[in-house]
Design an enzyme around this catalytic site. Structure first.
Site, PDB file in Angstrom:
ATOM      1  N   TYR A 152       0.836  -1.210   0.000  1.00 49.53           N
ATOM      2  CA  TYR A 152       0.000   0.000   0.000  1.00 49.53           C
ATOM      3  C   TYR A 152       0.869   1.258   0.000  1.00 49.53           C
ATOM      4  O   TYR A 152       0.607   2.212  -0.733  1.00 49.53           O
ATOM      5  CB  TYR A 152      -0.894  -0.036   1.235  1.00 49.53           C
ATOM      6  CG  TYR A 152      -1.923   1.050   1.341  1.00 49.53           C
ATOM      7  CD1 TYR A 152      -3.081   1.026   0.558  1.00 49.53           C
ATOM      8  CD2 TYR A 152      -1.770   2.094   2.257  1.00 49.53           C
ATOM      9  CE1 TYR A 152      -4.048   2.017   0.679  1.00 49.53           C
ATOM     10  CE2 TYR A 152      -2.724   3.081   2.392  1.00 49.53           C
ATOM     11  CZ  TYR A 152      -3.864   3.045   1.601  1.00 49.53           C
ATOM     12  OH  TYR A 152      -4.815   4.027   1.732  1.00 49.53           O
ATOM     13  N   LYS A 156       0.889   4.080  -2.873  1.00 58.03           N
ATOM     14  CA  LYS A 156       0.519   5.460  -2.557  1.00 58.03           C
ATOM     15  C   LYS A 156       1.658   6.435  -2.825  1.00 58.03           C
ATOM     16  O   LYS A 156       1.430   7.599  -3.145  1.00 58.03           O
ATOM     17  CB  LYS A 156       0.041   5.555  -1.104  1.00 58.03           C
ATOM     18  CG  LYS A 156      -1.326   4.904  -0.869  1.00 58.03           C
ATOM     19  CD  LYS A 156      -2.384   5.395  -1.846  1.00 58.03           C
ATOM     20  CE  LYS A 156      -3.790   5.054  -1.406  1.00 58.03           C
ATOM     21  NZ  LYS A 156      -4.812   5.496  -2.398  1.00 58.03           N
TER      22      LYS A 156
END
Length: 251
Positions: A152, A156
């Protein structure tokens, strides 16, 4: 800008996406509400229609090329050419690195990064034609690194590099691209985290607030307000930026 004001918001069935969709509709945009299952978009669509704007719900996997092209074409035919895109769709597959599977990695990259790429590539042609456009992609404070989120965090952080590159390429056509990196926002996604930790959602939020300088957790509406600014005519000289909306200094 002139003509129809049409925005596409991905992952807009609930949480931050739903809040952004409703806020942009209040700003005068008609909204294509995209989520994995069309049935899940009904609540957001109904709220927008009840407030007096047009909205359609579309079921699409943003990591699937055919699904993306179909969603953008349906938006164009039913609402008008989209000139605003909010890349918000995302999933979590948290795990420590030694336990993280290839699928944990690939699925997160597919939705966040491939999804943002496919959606942006499909929408930019309408923006370039209109000589006006706004792209807002959701990053996260996790881009700075977070235990159990190698996938993640990487995705991001990737969103930030993607945003800056798109801003450079599309700037000459009147299109801006910015990213919002939310901190701790009270959404259903975090409710699951509290359950996994074996604490109540209220306790979880209360403990988190103690670590935030403004002494409260964020709400989806906080992020929607920032997206609203980025999508405005007044924000035309702000592009390629990443704003950490986290109740205190991050970055």
């Amino acid at each position: 800008m002139t003509g129809n004001r049409v925005a596409i918001v991905t992952g807009a069935a609930r949480g931050i996406g739903a809040a952004i969709a409703k806020r942009l509709s209040a700003d005068g945009f008609d909204i294509a509400v995209i989520d994995l299952r069309e049935s899940d978009t009904a609540e957001t669509v109904a709220a927008i229609v009840a407030a007096g704007r047009k909205a359609i719900g579309i079921g699409a996997d943003v990591s699937d090329l055919a699904g993306v092209e179909s969603a953008v074409e349906r938006t164009r035919s039913e609402l008008g050419a989209p000139t605003v895109l909010i890349n918000n769709a995302g999933i979590l597959r948290d795990n420590l690195l030694f336990k993280m599977t290839e699928d944990d990695w690939d699925s997160v990259m597919a939705v966040h990064l491939r999804g943002a790429f496919l959606m942006t590539r499909a929408v930019q042609k309408h923006q370039v034609e209109a000589k006006w456009g706004r792209i807002v992609s959701l990053s996260s404070t996790s881009a700075l690194g977070n235990r159990g989120q190698a996938n993640y965090a990487a995705a991001k952080a990737g969103i930030q590099g993607f945003t800056k590159s798109v801003a450079i390429e599309l700037g000459p056509f009147g299109v801006t691209a910015n990213a919002i990196a939310p901190g701790f926002i009270a959404t259903d996604m975090l409710r699951g985290t509290a359950e996994r930790l074996g604490v109540s959602f209220e306790y979880f939020l209360g403990e988190a607030a103690k670590e935030i300088p403004v002494r409260r957790v964020g709400q989806p509406e906080d992020i929607a307000a920032l997206a609203s600014f980025f999508c405005s005519d007044e924000a035309g000289f702000v592009s390629g930026q990443v704003v950490y909306a986290a109740g205190g200094p991050k970055a």
